[in-house]
Motif scaffolding. Structure first.
Motif, short mmCIF file in Angstrom:
data_model
loop_
_atom_site.label_atom_id
_atom_site.label_comp_id
_atom_site.label_asym_id
_atom_site.label_seq_id
_atom_site.Cartn_x
_atom_site.Cartn_y
_atom_site.Cartn_z
N GLY A 14 -8.88 -6.58 -1.63
CA GLY A 14 -7.43 -7.24 -1.43
C GLY A 14 -7.07 -7.90 -0.06
O GLY A 14 -8.13 -7.55 0.94
N GLU A 15 -6.27 -8.60 0.27
CA GLU A 15 -6.10 -9.18 1.29
C GLU A 15 -5.71 -8.15 2.39
O GLU A 15 -5.67 -8.56 3.63
N ASP A 16 -5.30 -6.90 1.94
CA ASP A 16 -4.93 -6.00 2.97
C ASP A 16 -6.31 -5.03 3.34
O ASP A 16 -6.23 -4.25 3.97
N GLY A 17 -7.49 -5.56 2.93
CA GLY A 17 -8.84 -4.91 3.19
C GLY A 17 -9.07 -3.75 2.23
O GLY A 17 -10.12 -3.33 2.42
N ALA A 18 -8.07 -3.23 1.26
CA ALA A 18 -8.34 -2.43 0.51
C ALA A 18 -9.44 -2.84 -0.60
O ALA A 18 -9.17 -3.90 -0.93
N ILE A 19 -10.08 -1.85 -1.38
CA ILE A 19 -10.71 -2.24 -2.34
C ILE A 19 -10.13 -1.58 -3.79
O ILE A 19 -9.74 -0.54 -3.74
#
Length: 247
Positions: A181-186
């Protein structure tokens, strides 16, 4: 199977009828593929670390700068000396396709529980160039329901989205898809098990065209005929093909 011998006109009529069904199946496949892409996502709450050829690597690093990742759960338990025959059959067909889907923002990696030294030796033997990492030190295989403890097997396993009896083996195949994700989460977006991965096997597509088809015996098992590509008996044609290619 015995085949009726007919005129060209009769063959065309039968082929057109089959084509109508093939088109309907293609449209149904497109509809299901759209539903697959529209599935809700699950945010991962674990930081998985694997052992790669060059040392530890995180799940995030396996994306290799892309936003989508396919993990193939390759059956190769720690105590095995060779990788699964069926998984090897599938993996033979990855590198040629990989050069194309990597340009579509998709990375691909094989993950197995065997130590990295075994994975690298087997990959070299098979001539593969895709990335392969070991999950021996993590819960990854167990969390995605492709490896099973002795206790799980005694009590029945959870595989292919259902409770099932002991498969009499510690490993089963599958594929899982992840998005960064753009938030760095997978995010875990999709998983497929058992025959669900047949769509990734172009060899089956070609074999399904010919009169004998898969010719897998009464049980319809891949293991009835497929071998590791360096274990097929040499009937002379292998040398002829190699010589033609060299010319």
């Amino acid at each position: 199977m015995k085949h009726e011998i007919v005129s060209r006109a009769e063959w065309l009529e039968a082929s057109r009828a089959l084509l109508a069904e093939e088109k309907a199946w293609t449209h149904e496949r497109d509809r299901i593929s759209a539903k697959r892409r529209a599935l809700p996502w699950v945010r991962l709450d674990k930081d998985y670390v694997f052992e790669g050829a060059d040392g530890p690597v995180t799940l995030a690093e396996l994306f290799d700068g892309r936003s989508q990742l396919i993990v193939y759960h390759f059956m190769f338990a720690s105590e095995w000396q060779e990788g699964c025959t069926g998984c090897s059959f599938l993996s033979d067909q990855v590198d040629g396709a990989r050069q194309h889907f990597e340009h579509k923002d998709v990375s691909w990696v094989a993950v197995s529980r065997a130590p990295i030294t075994k994975l690298e030796a087997y990959r070299k033997r098979m001539g593969w160039s895709f990335r392969w990492v070991s999950s021996a030190a993590s819960d990854f295989n167990f969390d995605f329901h492709v490896s099973f403890t002795e206790e799980q097997r005694r009590n029945g396993i959870f595989y292919n989205f259902a409770d099932q009896p002991d498969p009499e083996i510690d490993e089963l195949p599958g594929a899982s898809v992840f998005a960064l994700g753009e938030d760095g989460a997978i995010y875990h977006t999709y998983s497929s098990y058992a025959r669900g991965n047949e769509t990734t096997l172009p060899a089956y597509g070609w074999i399904d065209m010919v009169p004998k088809g898969r010719d897998e015996g009464a049980g319809g098992n891949l293991s009835d005929w497929v071998k590791r590509h360096d274990n097929y008996p040499d009937d002379g044609r292998t040398r002829e093909i190699a010589a033609a290619g060299a010319g």
